[in-house]
Design an enzyme around this catalytic site. Structure first.
Site, short mmCIF file in Angstrom:
data_model
loop_
_atom_site.label_atom_id
_atom_site.label_comp_id
_atom_site.label_asym_id
_atom_site.label_seq_id
_atom_site.Cartn_x
_atom_site.Cartn_y
_atom_site.Cartn_z
N ARG A 115 22.65 59.14 6.93
CA ARG A 115 24.09 58.87 6.82
C ARG A 115 24.72 59.90 5.88
NH1 ARG A 115 27.25 54.65 3.18
NH2 ARG A 115 29.29 55.13 3.99
N HIS A 160 34.92 59.48 3.05
CA HIS A 160 34.22 58.97 1.87
C HIS A 160 34.91 59.53 0.61
CE1 HIS A 160 30.13 57.28 0.45
NE2 HIS A 160 30.87 57.45 -0.63
N GLU A 205 34.15 52.03 1.64
CA GLU A 205 34.58 51.26 0.46
C GLU A 205 36.09 51.32 0.19
OE1 GLU A 205 32.20 52.37 -2.93
OE2 GLU A 205 30.37 51.53 -2.07
N ASN A 347 27.73 47.92 1.62
CA ASN A 347 27.14 48.55 0.45
C ASN A 347 26.95 47.49 -0.62
OD1 ASN A 347 27.56 50.90 1.87
ND2 ASN A 347 29.12 51.73 0.47
N TYR A 349 24.88 46.62 -4.49
CA TYR A 349 24.07 47.10 -5.61
C TYR A 349 23.67 46.02 -6.61
CZ TYR A 349 25.31 51.84 -4.14
OH TYR A 349 25.45 52.99 -3.43
N GLU A 416 24.45 51.13 2.04
CA GLU A 416 24.05 51.70 0.74
C GLU A 416 23.38 50.61 -0.08
OE1 GLU A 416 27.18 53.49 -1.61
OE2 GLU A 416 27.97 54.57 0.12
#
Ligand SMILES: *[C@@H]1O[C@H](CO)[C@@H](O)[C@H](O)[C@H]1NC(C)=O
Length: 519
Positions: A115, A160, A205, A347, A349, A416
């Site tokens: 990606r 992005h 995002e 995404n 985290y 992600e």
């Protein structure tokens, strides 16, 4: 609506199932509840996508070479005081001149997909589609061709974070015309690259761009519009995404046969005190603000969640406004946006505790006040180099379940997931990252195998250490180390790269024996 109580009940039911398989722990000393973190052996569905992700501005460099136009990150990082140590992405990993080495790393890892994002102003120096830069187009063809040559599928992000500077000067994502500018850019990319690219992501995002770029002003373009910027920018981006999706659907899908969606980021929000109803509601409110307000228009009924609209409406009224600060979609716009996704791009985290906070009515409204929430974390959660990133694997599984509970069996690609370590002396033994990937991917496996979440792909963030936005190169997320003092930008595999390679080869964690060999 999610029912956290029920989710926990389900997890309890399945504890027996997990603990019968093994007693291995990933973070043995860290968590209080040993069952929750018990390692699960098993594999992902056949055909599972294994990838790594990058973004153009963070790796390419060559910021003004071969006809590329300036973008908002070029402009922002060139203003003193905006980034860590005034660092910028002028050279970054110099991936513009390192296509072969980048593809070689992708091959070493055994990825099925890579990606990466297209730099809009490398293709169109002003952002407008009447002036194309052939060298920019050729660069992406070279990269895509090298990947396909190695049987690796490109998965391409159109946007992005790096808006052409000219478009920012016309108002950036606060300008309603962006919907059409983005559609024109997307149309060109589908036409130019679409016979080779079968996975597209429109915008990466939106919430981060909106909050950091147009509300807090700590990311490019550095605008501060407290209380308004976030909502307006998300609003425009959702419409821009929807138009790009329809363009693909109507003009290209039949001949090109690819898939296209948008990428959202989200923490998992866990109630600080699960016995306290106000905290339970605050955590759910946060999930709706952070993820639901973007996902509901596309994967739900075409509109923002009722709760979010009501909260912002009430706050606006209490602040003495007669018009809510949150824009609304017309019925036609809702129809345009609803259903514009072939999969759910996520995404993720980290996790945070959320507690209820009494509404504050400051003279200047902010989205943060709208949340009516206070964040905290558990001191036992391992801390990454990024201040906001604590290692909490179990939150990943809960978030995946929340998406399933709210939006059904839509295929999910984790676009992600990864962890940062500080810059410092060369150390390829990245134990924190190795454990992070094993434990987070293991939670994804539990979501897939035990909870029936329709997870179809996983992309690690990130292939190589790179320019981490306002943090410069001080936070390293790479599977490969990059020496930023070396003009050649030499890349070296970290231990986590070897671990990830093994997981990919095994398509998960098939047996106790294999797992022990890995460790
Ligand atoms: C908004 O305000 C109304 C009237 O005070 C109240 O009944 C309602 O519960 C509030 N809604 C939210 C989500 O705060």
């Amino acid at each position: 609506m999610a029912r956290p109580g029920m989710l926990i009940a389900l997890i309890v039911v399945f504890q027996t199932l997990i603990s019968s398989s093994t007693t291995e722990f990933v973070f043995e000393d860290v968590f209080n509840d040993p069952e929750r973190d018990t390692f699960l052996h098993g594999t992902f569905p056949e055909g599972f996508i294994w990838g790594a992700a990058t973004a153009a501005y963070q790796i390419e460099g060559a910021w003004d070479e071969d006809g590329k136009g300036p973008n908002i990150w070029d402009a922002f990082t060139h203003i003193p005081g905006k980034t860590y140590d005034n660092q910028n992405g002028d050279v970054a990993c110099d991936s513009y001149h390192n296509v072969e080495r980048d593809v070689e790393m992708v091959k070493e890892l055994g990825l099925t997909h890579y990606r990466f994002s297209l730099s809009w102003s490398r293709i169109f120096p002003t952002g407008f589609t009447h002036q194309v830069n052939p060298a920019g187009v050729q660069y992406y063809h070279r990269l895509i061709d090298a990947l396909l040559e190695a049987s690796i599928q490109p998965a391409v992000t159109l946007y992005h974070f790096d808006l052409p500077q000219m478009l920012e000067e016309l108002g950036g994502w606060e300008n309603e015309m962006m919907v059409l500018y983005f559609q024109a850019y997307a149309d060109f990319c589908f036409n130019e690259f679409g016979d080779k690219v079968k996975i597209w992501f429109t915008i990466n995002e939106p919430k981060v761009i909106a909050i950091q770029g147009y509300e807090a002003g700590i990311f490019a373009p550095g605008k501060t519009r407290p209380g308004y910027g976030t909502y307006r920018v998300v609003h425009t981006m959702l419409k821009a995404h929807a138009r790009a999706w329809h363009t693909y659907d109507q003009k290209y899908r039949a001949t090109q046969g690819g898939k296209i969606s948008i990428v959202f980021n989200s923490f998992w929000s866990e109630p600080a005190d699960p016995e306290n109803q106000a905290d339970v509601e605050a955590a759910e409110r946060m999930r709706l603000f952070e993820l639901g307000s973007m996902a509901n228009p596309i994967f739900g009924n075409g509109d923002y969640p009722e709760l979010v609209k009501a909260v912002v409406g009430n706050m606006s009224r209490a602040q003495g406004l007669t018009v809510t600060r949150m824009p609304s979609f017309t019925p036609e716009e809702q129809q345009l946006i609803k259903g514009t996704a072939d999969f759910f791009g996520l995404n993720h985290y980290s996790t945070r505790f959320v507690a209820y906070k009494k509404p504050e009515f400051n003279p200047i409204p902010t989205v943060y006040d709208d949340f009516q929430a206070e964040f905290s974390s558990d001191p036992v959660w391992p801390q990454a180099a990024s201040e906001w990133l604590k290692v909490v694997p179990w939150g990943f599984r809960r978030l995946l379940n929340w998406i399933k509970n709210n939006y059904g069996d839509v295929p999910i690609y984790v676009t992600e997931n990864g962890v940062s370590e500080p810059d410092g002396a060369l150390n390829l033994d990245d134990e924190l990252r190795t454990k992070y990937y094993r434990s987070y991917i293991n939670e994804a496996l539990k979501a897939s195998k035990i909870d029936g979440v329709n997870l179809q792909g996983y992309f690690a963030w990130t292939l190589l250490d790179n320019f981490e936005w306002a943090s410069g190169v001080s936070e390293r997320f790479g599977l490969y180390h990059v020496d930023f003092n070396d003009p050649a930008r030499t890349r070296r595999a970290k231990n986590s790269a070897l671990t990830y390679t093994q997981i990919i080869k095994d398509n998960g964690f098939p047996s106790d024996e294999q797992a022990k060999v890995e460790l």
